[in-house]
Design a protein around this motif. Structure first.
Motif, PDB file in Angstrom:
ATOM      1  N   UNK A   1       0.920  -1.448   0.028  1.00  0.00           N
ATOM      2  CA  UNK A   1      -0.029  -0.218   0.003  1.00  0.00           C
ATOM      3  C   UNK A   1       0.816   1.494   0.157  1.00  0.00           C
ATOM      4  N   UNK A   2       0.200   2.314  -0.613  1.00  0.00           N
ATOM      5  CA  UNK A   2       1.106   3.652  -0.491  1.00  0.00           C
ATOM      6  C   UNK A   2       1.213   4.136   0.977  1.00  0.00           C
ATOM      7  N   UNK A   3       0.395   4.007   1.914  1.00  0.00           N
ATOM      8  CA  UNK A   3       0.415   4.813   3.232  1.00  0.00           C
ATOM      9  C   UNK A   3       0.369   3.674   4.166  1.00  0.00           C
ATOM     10  N   UNK A   4       1.528   3.190   4.955  1.00  0.00           N
ATOM     11  CA  UNK A   4       1.295   2.370   6.077  1.00  0.00           C
ATOM     12  C   UNK A   4       0.456   2.800   7.035  1.00  0.00           C
ATOM     13  N   UNK A   5       0.266   4.015   7.363  1.00  0.00           N
ATOM     14  CA  UNK A   5      -0.710   4.309   8.478  1.00  0.00           C
ATOM     15  C   UNK A   5      -2.156   3.967   8.185  1.00  0.00           C
ATOM     16  N   UNK A   6      -2.438   3.557   6.980  1.00  0.00           N
ATOM     17  CA  UNK A   6      -3.991   2.848   6.601  1.00  0.00           C
ATOM     18  C   UNK A   6      -3.919   1.640   6.777  1.00  0.00           C
ATOM     19  N   UNK A   7      -2.958   0.663   7.346  1.00  0.00           N
ATOM     20  CA  UNK A   7      -2.735  -0.593   7.146  1.00  0.00           C
ATOM     21  C   UNK A   7      -3.878  -0.988   8.125  1.00  0.00           C
ATOM     22  N   UNK A   8      -4.542  -2.095   7.605  1.00  0.00           N
ATOM     23  CA  UNK A   8      -5.681  -3.077   8.577  1.00  0.00           C
ATOM     24  C   UNK A   8      -4.905  -3.881   9.292  1.00  0.00           C
ATOM     25  N   UNK A   9      -5.423  -4.905  10.347  1.00  0.00           N
ATOM     26  CA  UNK A   9      -4.771  -5.734  10.854  1.00  0.00           C
ATOM     27  C   UNK A   9      -4.549  -6.924  10.036  1.00  0.00           C
ATOM     28  N   UNK A  10      -5.140  -7.214   9.109  1.00  0.00           N
ATOM     29  CA  UNK A  10      -4.689  -8.230   7.926  1.00  0.00           C
ATOM     30  C   UNK A  10      -3.493  -7.628   7.283  1.00  0.00           C
ATOM     31  N   UNK A  11      -3.443  -6.451   6.936  1.00  0.00           N
ATOM     32  CA  UNK A  11      -2.207  -5.979   6.032  1.00  0.00           C
ATOM     33  C   UNK A  11      -0.975  -6.037   6.883  1.00  0.00           C
ATOM     34  N   UNK A  12      -1.209  -5.700   8.284  1.00  0.00           N
ATOM     35  CA  UNK A  12      -0.111  -5.877   9.281  1.00  0.00           C
ATOM     36  C   UNK A  12       0.324  -7.383   9.257  1.00  0.00           C
ATOM     37  N   UNK A  13      -0.489  -8.357   9.453  1.00  0.00           N
ATOM     38  CA  UNK A  13      -0.460  -9.888   9.514  1.00  0.00           C
ATOM     39  C   UNK A  13       0.546 -10.062   8.275  1.00  0.00           C
ATOM     40  N   UNK A  14       0.287  -9.729   6.922  1.00  0.00           N
ATOM     41  CA  UNK A  14       0.813 -10.090   5.709  1.00  0.00           C
ATOM     42  C   UNK A  14       2.184  -9.372   5.646  1.00  0.00           C
ATOM     43  N   UNK A  15       2.426  -8.281   6.267  1.00  0.00           N
ATOM     44  CA  UNK A  15       3.791  -7.645   6.238  1.00  0.00           C
ATOM     45  C   UNK A  15       4.794  -8.393   7.155  1.00  0.00           C
ATOM     46  N   UNK A  16       4.024  -8.965   8.285  1.00  0.00           N
ATOM     47  CA  UNK A  16       4.733  -9.645   9.444  1.00  0.00           C
ATOM     48  C   UNK A  16       4.998 -10.955   9.046  1.00  0.00           C
ATOM     49  N   UNK A  17       4.169 -11.609   8.172  1.00  0.00           N
ATOM     50  CA  UNK A  17       4.501 -12.945   7.486  1.00  0.00           C
ATOM     51  C   UNK A  17       5.913 -12.903   6.244  1.00  0.00           C
ATOM     52  N   UNK A  18       5.737 -11.653   5.717  1.00  0.00           N
ATOM     53  CA  UNK A  18       6.796 -11.387   4.860  1.00  0.00           C
ATOM     54  C   UNK A  18       8.331 -11.478   5.160  1.00  0.00           C
ATOM     55  N   UNK A  19       8.352 -11.590   6.569  1.00  0.00           N
ATOM     56  CA  UNK A  19       9.828 -11.388   7.271  1.00  0.00           C
ATOM     57  C   UNK A  19      10.242 -12.890   7.238  1.00  0.00           C
ATOM     58  N   UNK A  20       9.253 -13.784   6.868  1.00  0.00           N
ATOM     59  CA  UNK A  20       9.906 -15.323   6.962  1.00  0.00           C
ATOM     60  C   UNK A  20      10.692 -15.584   5.396  1.00  0.00           C
ATOM     61  N   UNK A  21      11.929 -15.736   5.448  1.00  0.00           N
ATOM     62  CA  UNK A  21      12.517 -16.282   4.071  1.00  0.00           C
ATOM     63  C   UNK A  21      12.166 -17.583   3.767  1.00  0.00           C
ATOM     64  N   UNK A  22      12.753 -17.957   2.757  1.00  0.00           N
ATOM     65  CA  UNK A  22      12.545 -19.381   2.406  1.00  0.00           C
ATOM     66  C   UNK A  22      13.124 -20.262   3.020  1.00  0.00           C
TER      67      UNK A  22
END
Length: 528
Positions: free
Chosen positions: A364-385
């Motif tokens: 998204x353009x503005x992190x301040x508009x993130x929903x809990x689902x967006x935050x979960x997706x971003x947190x999950x992206x910290x897992x490498x392969x």
């Protein structure tokens, strides 16, 4: 503007391919130059002509490899402007300094010493040429130091701070950048791996000569040096790899958890998973064969500290994303009102987490508009392969112990002056030639792929570092690099094989061996 994932993927692929290809040459340069230095020292001390000719012969192969390393290294730097412009802007103040120093050392110091090495045999005294060779070895390794200081800062960004007004990371302590514990651990581990490659290179080609009954005087002496230096280097890789693992567990906990496929935090001391099949979907590892205590001792240097699991680290990332959003909002306020005391206080309290808020920029353009689902997706992206890291690490470690065994056996054979007695052992040495490169490339995959999704750990997500280019433009440059590097690969392979087959006798550096059937005679011993 939401980031184009294809541009990010292609830019990463291009840099990965060029980096991995460049790293085919760098460690061989680091290793073989010290072998040249050792051989020339023996020549100066003994005055025996065979040692001089050995230095000159292996120097030819060193020169081919060195030229290829320079050619492939220069093109890598262009990519910072082509594909990673925002990365270069954001961290150039920190990253540019060690790269500039490395450039001075590589293109001035090393180039000068290489010229003296090749052109100075009949123009310098023995001592002067020996000093040139030793300074070349030292300069080559110091050149690698500055690259690894830059890379170590990407893994552990110390000695720097974010400047709101310039929107850049800036140096606050250059000594902290230089003496970054991650950089120091990476340096000693990486150069030791290079020493293993140089030793295996000399050992394998020498074994090829002995299998054919050629250049036996040169081959047995070369194998003795390579086995001795290689054994010390292989032991060092394991010991220093342990130190590198401790640095990872201290500063890159998600990478460590992924390497171990450790989904949940284990009670201390954590066990080491010798074998298993990571299941990413169900967050488990099937058929796990574990060795108690080992991972806890390596990762924490204790028996009472746990190593966090992937699930726990994702929850931690979610918390840091929340506080990072506060820091991001404060940063925007300060951009408009640089004297806002409340915003300054919030940013000072949470600036270390702002990079986690930037993970949301991928979606998204503005992190301040993130929903809990967006935050979960971003947190999950910290897992490498996880599977890639899990197996890359284990294959690398298995290769390391194999090198210790092989060099130890060859060292024992050299001490008994029986290097030419066991044909099967020479074949093992010959066919082991590619393995050090396999292990070092896997090591870089663990180091760099394991850092994802970060370009700078905890500071700048990789997706934000790309240039404002189209996928078509990146495809074009990627195709050009593939063609260019493929051509260099063919040239290098042809030259290396050609001059290795010629040997010291074919190059006129040493009289040809007596025409005897290979491996059916007892050659003269290789003592100095």
């Amino acid at each position: 503007m939401i980031i184009d994932p294809e541009v990010v993927t292609l830019s990463r692929l291009q840099f990965a391919l060029t980096a991995l290809y460049h790293f085919l040459f760098v460690p061989l340069t680091l290793g073989i130059v010290w072998i040249l230095a050792i051989m020339e020292a023996v020549y100066v001390m003994t005055g025996r002509e065979v040692w001089k000719r050995m230095v000159q012969f292996w120097g030819v192969l060193f020169g081919i490899n060195f030229a290829m390393g320079v050619a492939t290294g220069v093109t890598m730097e262009f990519q910072f402007g082509m594909n990673w412009a925002y990365y270069a802007h954001y961290v150039g103040d920190v990253f540019g300094t060690p790269l500039a120093i490395e450039g001075l050392m590589a293109f001035f110091l090393e180039a000068t010493l290489v010229g003296l090495f090749f052109m100075g045999w009949n123009r310098m005294s023995r001592i002067a040429h020996l000093l040139t060779t030793w300074f070349l070895a030292l300069g080559t390794n110091l050149s690698a130091l500055w690259i690894l200081i830059a890379n170590g800062w990407m893994q552990n960004p110390v000695g720097s701070a974010f400047n709101v007004q310039t929107m850049r990371m800036e140096v606050t302590s250059f000594s902290e950048v230089m003496f970054n514990p991650v950089a120091q651990a990476k340096f000693v581990h990486t150069v030791s791996a290079g020493y293993v490659i140089g030793s295996m290179f000399v050992l394998s080609i020498s074994a090829w000569y002995l299998l054919r009954g050629r250049n036996t005087d040169v081959a047995k002496r070369s194998m003795t040096v390579a086995a001795s230096f290689g054994l010390a280097a292989a032991l060092s890789v394991v010991v220093l790899g342990d130190e590198s693992g401790y640095a990872v567990s201290e500063n890159q906990k998600m990478k460590m958890a992924a390497i171990e496929a450790m989904w949940e935090t284990e009670p201390a001391p954590a066990s080491f998973t010798l074998f298993g099949l990571p299941d990413v979907e169900n967050h488990t590892t099937h058929y796990a064969l574990r060795i108690p205590w080992v991972m806890g001792l390596i990762g924490t240097r204790s028996i009472d500290k746990p190593i966090p699991g992937i699930t726990n680290l994702v929850e931690d990332a979610k918390g840091r994303i929340h506080t990072g959003i506060e820091a991001y909002d404060a940063m925007l306020v300060l951009r408009e009102d640089k004297d806002n005391a409340q915003a300054k206080a919030i940013l000072a309290a949470h600036d270390k987490d702002m990079g986690y808020a930037l993970l949301l920029k991928r979606f998204m353009d503005d992190p301040r508009k993130a929903t809990p689902a967006d935050i979960q997706k971003a947190a999950d992206s910290t897992i490498p392969n996880v599977p890639v890291l899990f197996w890359a690490f284990r294959i690398m470690v298995a290769c390391g112990f194999y090198f210790i065994a092989l060099f130890a056996v060859m060292f024992w054979q050299a001490s008994k002056r029986q290097l030419d007695k066991r044909r099967w052992l020479l074949k093992v040495a010959l066919w082991s030639l590619p393995l050090p490169w396999v292990s070092t490339e896997l090591g870089w995959i663990v180091a760099e792929y394991g850092r994802q999704p970060w370009a700078i750990e905890g500071v700048l997500p990789t997706a934000l570092g790309v240039s404002s280019v189209t996928s078509g433009q990146v495809w074009t440059s990627l195709g050009g690099f593939v063609l260019f590097y493929s051509a260099l690969a063919i040239i290098d392979a042809v030259l290396m094989v050609k001059y290795a087959k010629k040997g010291p006798d074919g190059l006129g550096l040493w009289p040809p061996s007596e025409p005897v059937p290979p491996m059916t005679h007892v050659a003269a011993h290789a003592g100095a």
